[in-house]
Design a protein around this motif. Sequence first.
Motif, PDB file in Angstrom:
ATOM      1  N   THR A  22     -13.425  -7.675  -8.222  1.00  0.00           N
ATOM      2  CA  THR A  22     -12.075  -7.444  -8.251  1.00  0.00           C
ATOM      3  C   THR A  22     -11.213  -6.356  -8.852  1.00  0.00           C
ATOM      4  N   LEU A  26      -8.942  -3.345  -7.299  1.00  0.00           N
ATOM      5  CA  LEU A  26      -7.575  -3.241  -7.192  1.00  0.00           C
ATOM      6  C   LEU A  26      -7.978  -1.852  -7.768  1.00  0.00           C
ATOM      7  N   ALA A  29      -7.452   0.790  -4.393  1.00  0.00           N
ATOM      8  CA  ALA A  29      -6.468  -0.495  -3.706  1.00  0.00           C
ATOM      9  C   ALA A  29      -4.650   0.507  -3.842  1.00  0.00           C
ATOM     10  N   LEU A  52       0.332  -8.807  -4.313  1.00  0.00           N
ATOM     11  CA  LEU A  52      -1.358  -8.430  -4.502  1.00  0.00           C
ATOM     12  C   LEU A  52      -1.451  -9.820  -5.819  1.00  0.00           C
ATOM     13  N   ILE A  55      -2.228 -13.279  -4.660  1.00  0.00           N
ATOM     14  CA  ILE A  55      -3.442 -12.712  -4.021  1.00  0.00           C
ATOM     15  C   ILE A  55      -4.779 -12.708  -5.161  1.00  0.00           C
ATOM     16  N   ILE A  56      -5.038 -11.627  -5.399  1.00  0.00           N
ATOM     17  CA  ILE A  56      -6.048 -11.812  -6.234  1.00  0.00           C
ATOM     18  C   ILE A  56      -6.102 -12.883  -7.357  1.00  0.00           C
ATOM     19  N   SER A  70      -8.697 -12.997  -0.328  1.00  0.00           N
ATOM     20  CA  SER A  70      -8.386 -12.325  -1.088  1.00  0.00           C
ATOM     21  C   SER A  70      -8.342 -11.105  -1.016  1.00  0.00           C
ATOM     22  N   VAL A  71      -9.530 -10.418  -0.495  1.00  0.00           N
ATOM     23  CA  VAL A  71      -9.710  -9.184   0.158  1.00  0.00           C
ATOM     24  C   VAL A  71      -9.247  -8.579   1.328  1.00  0.00           C
ATOM     25  N   SER A  73      -7.171 -10.343   3.359  1.00  0.00           N
ATOM     26  CA  SER A  73      -5.245 -10.064   2.853  1.00  0.00           C
ATOM     27  C   SER A  73      -4.520  -9.258   2.065  1.00  0.00           C
ATOM     28  N   THR A  74      -5.062  -8.612   1.215  1.00  0.00           N
ATOM     29  CA  THR A  74      -4.806  -7.295   0.387  1.00  0.00           C
ATOM     30  C   THR A  74      -5.371  -6.134   1.385  1.00  0.00           C
ATOM     31  N   ILE A  77      -2.186  -6.567   3.334  1.00  0.00           N
ATOM     32  CA  ILE A  77      -0.911  -5.372   3.078  1.00  0.00           C
ATOM     33  C   ILE A  77      -0.839  -4.219   2.244  1.00  0.00           C
ATOM     34  N   ILE A  78      -1.371  -3.415   2.321  1.00  0.00           N
ATOM     35  CA  ILE A  78      -1.863  -1.713   1.831  1.00  0.00           C
ATOM     36  C   ILE A  78      -1.610  -1.546   2.886  1.00  0.00           C
TER      37      ILE A  78
END
Length: 233
Positions: A22, A26, A29, A52, A55-56, A70-71, A73-74, A77-78
């Motif tokens: 994680t 991040l 990201a 973020l 989610i994380i 979570s990955v 979804s992130t 979002i990015i």
Amino acid sequence: MNFFHGQETLSVIEWILRSVVTFFFLLFAVKVMGSRAISQLRLLDFVMALMLGNIIAHPLSDHRIGLKGSVISTIVIIILYLFGIFLNLKWTWLRNTIETMPIPLIKEGDIIYKGLKKARISIDLLLAELRKEKIADVKKVALAMWESDGKISIFLDPQYEAITPSTYQLETELFDLPRTIIKEGKIDFQALKQINKEEGWLVNELKNHHQTELNRVLLATVDYKHNLNVFLY
């Protein structure tokens, strides 16, 4: 890869692996999103940071939630964030809709109460911001604007501005950023090469002009005139 999925329990090693993955994910990201996301929190950045964070945080505190969702979804979002930045730069009307236009708080020494009310800023906060800029008198302020990132831009009346060499049209030396050639007792040979000097010159300068040795130097910089500034431990 069991730590990547939701389980009834996770071992200590699996928790550590999940945290490590994680953390580096991040970092990647934020690198992709650019420095804007961490240098200032506008509306779009603030929404992204909140999402973020939520989610994380959940997979790191609940073993029943897998990391895969979570990955994904992130990443989504990015992509939306970068797409939003692109549209924000391309379309002025969208930028004006998402980001608040600057609001005047002080003009020609007078406080604009409607501006304070619109920006939801108290008199105490405004005065605190003036004190941070070493401004004791509101009357000295020509213009103060509340920006969309929550900061206040302050411009002094020209008669209260600091006098600079340009005021009297004085000649000044060219700006030159001193180069760091020693850091924590270690020589930066690339910086030394850029000033066309060798290690012997540096050692002699330390010994003859500063009466010290390399291992005692915390930091040493040199300017364009080859003047050496030394800071010892």
